[in-house]
Design an enzyme around this catalytic site. Structure first.
Site, short mmCIF file in Angstrom:
data_model
loop_
_atom_site.label_atom_id
_atom_site.label_comp_id
_atom_site.label_asym_id
_atom_site.label_seq_id
_atom_site.Cartn_x
_atom_site.Cartn_y
_atom_site.Cartn_z
N ASP A 1 0.84 -1.20 0.00
CA ASP A 1 0.00 0.00 0.00
C ASP A 1 0.88 1.26 0.00
OD1 ASP A 1 -2.45 -1.66 0.50
OD2 ASP A 1 -1.34 -2.09 2.32
N HIS B 1 -4.75 -3.20 6.55
CA HIS B 1 -4.52 -3.49 5.12
C HIS B 1 -5.85 -3.91 4.52
CE1 HIS B 1 -3.14 -5.04 1.34
NE2 HIS B 1 -3.63 -6.24 1.63
P1 NAX Z 1 -2.41 -18.23 -3.88
O1 NAX Z 1 -3.78 -18.76 -3.64
O2 NAX Z 1 -1.83 -18.25 -5.24
O3 NAX Z 1 -1.38 -19.02 -2.94
C1 NAX Z 1 -1.65 -19.28 -1.60
C2 NAX Z 1 -0.97 -20.59 -1.26
O4 NAX Z 1 -1.09 -20.80 0.14
C3 NAX Z 1 -1.57 -21.80 -1.96
O5 NAX Z 1 -0.57 -22.48 -2.70
C4 NAX Z 1 -2.10 -22.65 -0.81
O6 NAX Z 1 -1.99 -24.04 -1.04
C5 NAX Z 1 -1.20 -22.19 0.33
N1 NAX Z 1 -1.72 -22.48 1.66
C6 NAX Z 1 -3.02 -22.50 2.08
N2 NAX Z 1 -3.08 -22.88 3.36
C7 NAX Z 1 -1.82 -23.10 3.77
C8 NAX Z 1 -1.25 -23.53 4.99
N3 NAX Z 1 -2.01 -23.83 6.04
N4 NAX Z 1 0.09 -23.65 5.07
C9 NAX Z 1 0.88 -23.40 4.00
N5 NAX Z 1 0.40 -22.99 2.81
C10 NAX Z 1 -0.94 -22.85 2.70
O7 NAX Z 1 -2.41 -16.78 -3.24
P2 NAX Z 1 -1.39 -15.58 -3.48
O8 NAX Z 1 -1.83 -14.78 -4.62
O9 NAX Z 1 -0.01 -16.10 -3.45
O10 NAX Z 1 -1.71 -14.70 -2.18
C11 NAX Z 1 -1.40 -15.16 -0.87
C12 NAX Z 1 -2.05 -14.27 0.17
O11 NAX Z 1 -1.55 -12.94 0.09
C13 NAX Z 1 -3.57 -14.15 0.03
O12 NAX Z 1 -4.14 -14.25 1.33
C14 NAX Z 1 -3.75 -12.75 -0.49
O13 NAX Z 1 -5.00 -12.20 -0.16
C15 NAX Z 1 -2.63 -12.04 0.20
N6 NAX Z 1 -2.22 -10.73 -0.34
C16 NAX Z 1 -1.79 -9.80 0.53
C17 NAX Z 1 -1.34 -8.56 0.13
C18 NAX Z 1 -0.83 -7.57 1.11
O14 NAX Z 1 -0.45 -6.48 0.69
N7 NAX Z 1 -0.81 -7.83 2.42
C19 NAX Z 1 -1.38 -8.18 -1.30
C20 NAX Z 1 -1.43 -9.35 -2.23
C21 NAX Z 1 -2.31 -10.47 -1.78
O15 NAX Z 1 -3.65 -10.15 -2.06
#
Ligand code: NAX
Length: 328
Positions: free
Chosen positions: A159, A187
């Site tokens: 952000d 956030h």
């Molecule tokens: P993806 O869905 O591509 O990847 C997430 C991964 O986490 C998947 O491979 C899944 O299998 C894995 N996972 C789920 N549960 C798990 C666990 N218990 N232990 C280990 N791995 C696990 O998501 P992606 O685009 O990589 O985003 C990841 C996270 O970042 C999401 O929650 C998203 O909302 C968040 N974000 C946060 C941002 C920020 O600025 N704070 C911005 C970008 C993003 O939106």
């Protein structure tokens, strides 16, 4: 040569990590002379895809990457880690209520908080990127009673970076002209990107822009809703920019903020600026020797105060909801 720093990353087969892991291994996190060992956590069904990512890491022959371990057991993967990036989270899917989302993520972040508490290194620092990031960090922190609270943070650096570029483009200056940016609060869409303390070439940014309507009606909503705009344009959520922000945030946490500037980071409140103690809220911070300090003494006018209070009220609601669910 230096002892490798052990870096845990969760959600390692996901889209953010497809960029993040390569940045860490190339030296962007801890500098060009610090070897790193990667500890990658995924859920069982994603381990095969994660093996493919590890094959690509191998194929880069990164000189600084001393070792990669993967697994689906947090207690093994987190054993002895110095830094943890908690990226993996449960996204909101159709039909899911807010309570369902908080419970699903609660299960992940209580377990990971407990595992870090048991097996991480004494100097562990934990940065949460997975959403809802502030409250997930609060859950992990609350389930790790032996780790000092100040070792937990949530990511608002993306952000922060978005805000810098928006104002630089508006003013027609390079991003390097913008300093002292602050993201306050959660956030989420309630976050408050603050131009009243930011600077453009050393001058007050709000005065340089001199357009309150642009600040209130364009700048703030553009930054706060940028994630949705990326999804709309790209067809999936911010990944490379989120990875970049995660690296920059933990880089500064480990190595310090540059002299004469600050950054934004969501950290446990000490009550500063009226934010209730213990809420993980974004503040302007400086960092030296791994210690994060909230910048004190900024004057907030009624406009800024109202924006911060609204975002902090949302964080307090989220804390009440996860308390009710027995997650903290
Ligand atoms: P993806 O869905 O591509 O990847 C997430 C991964 O986490 C998947 O491979 C899944 O299998 C894995 N996972 C789920 N549960 C798990 C666990 N218990 N232990 C280990 N791995 C696990 O998501 P992606 O685009 O990589 O985003 C990841 C996270 O970042 C999401 O929650 C998203 O909302 C968040 N974000 C946060 C941002 C920020 O600025 N704070 C911005 C970008 C993003 O939106």
């Amino acid at each position: 040569s230096k002892t490798p720093v052990k870096v845990a990353v969760t959600g390692a087969a996901g889209q953010i990590c497809y960029s993040l892991l390569f940045r860490i291994a190339s030296g962007a996190l801890l500098g060009p002379d610090q070897p790193v060992e990667l500890r990658l956590l995924e859920i069982t069904p994603a381990l095969k895809a994660l093996q493919g990512v590890v094959m690509e890491l191998d194929d880069c022959a990164f000189p600084l990457l001393s070792k990669v371990e993967i697994g689906d057991d947090a207690k093994k993967v987190f054993d002895g880690v110095n830094l943890a990036m908690l990226v993996g989270a449960r996204p909101r899917t159709a039909g899911m209520e807010r309570g369902d989302l908080l419970s699903a993520n609660g299960a992940i972040f209580t377990a990971q908080g407990k595992a870090l508490n048991e097996v991480a290194a004494d100097d562990i620092k934990v940065l949460v990127t997975g959403n809802p990031a502030n409250t997930n960090a609060l859950i992990a922190m609350s389930n790790a009673s032996d780790i000092p609270n100040e070792r937990f943070a949530a990511l608002t650096r993306l952000d922060h970076n978005r805000a810098i570029t928006q104002v630089a483009q508006k003013a027609g200056v390079a991003v390097t002209s913008v300093s002292h940016m602050t993201i306050w609060g959660n956030h989420s869409a309630t976050q408050y990107p603050d131009l009243f303390h930011a600077q453009i070439d050393g001058k007050n940014a709000a005065e340089v822009i001199n357009d309150q309507a642009w600040i209130a009606d364009t700048f703030i909503p553009t930054v706060a809703k940028r994630g949705a705009a990326i999804i709309e344009a790209r067809g999936s959520s911010s990944a490379a920019s989120a990875a970049n922000a995660t690296v920059e945030c933990l880089h500064d946490w480990a190595l310090g903020t540059p002299a004469g500037d600050w950054t934004s980071m969501a950290i446990p409140s000490d009550g500063s600026y009226g934010v209730p103690e213990g809420l993980i809220s974004s503040f302007p911070v400086t960092i030296a020797d791994g210690k994060v300090s909230i910048v004190q003494g900024l004057e907030l006018d009624a406009f800024s105060k109202a924006k911060i209070d609204a975002s902090v009220a949302e964080l307090a609601d989220e804390r009440a909801a996860v308390t009710e669910l027995g997650l903290i």
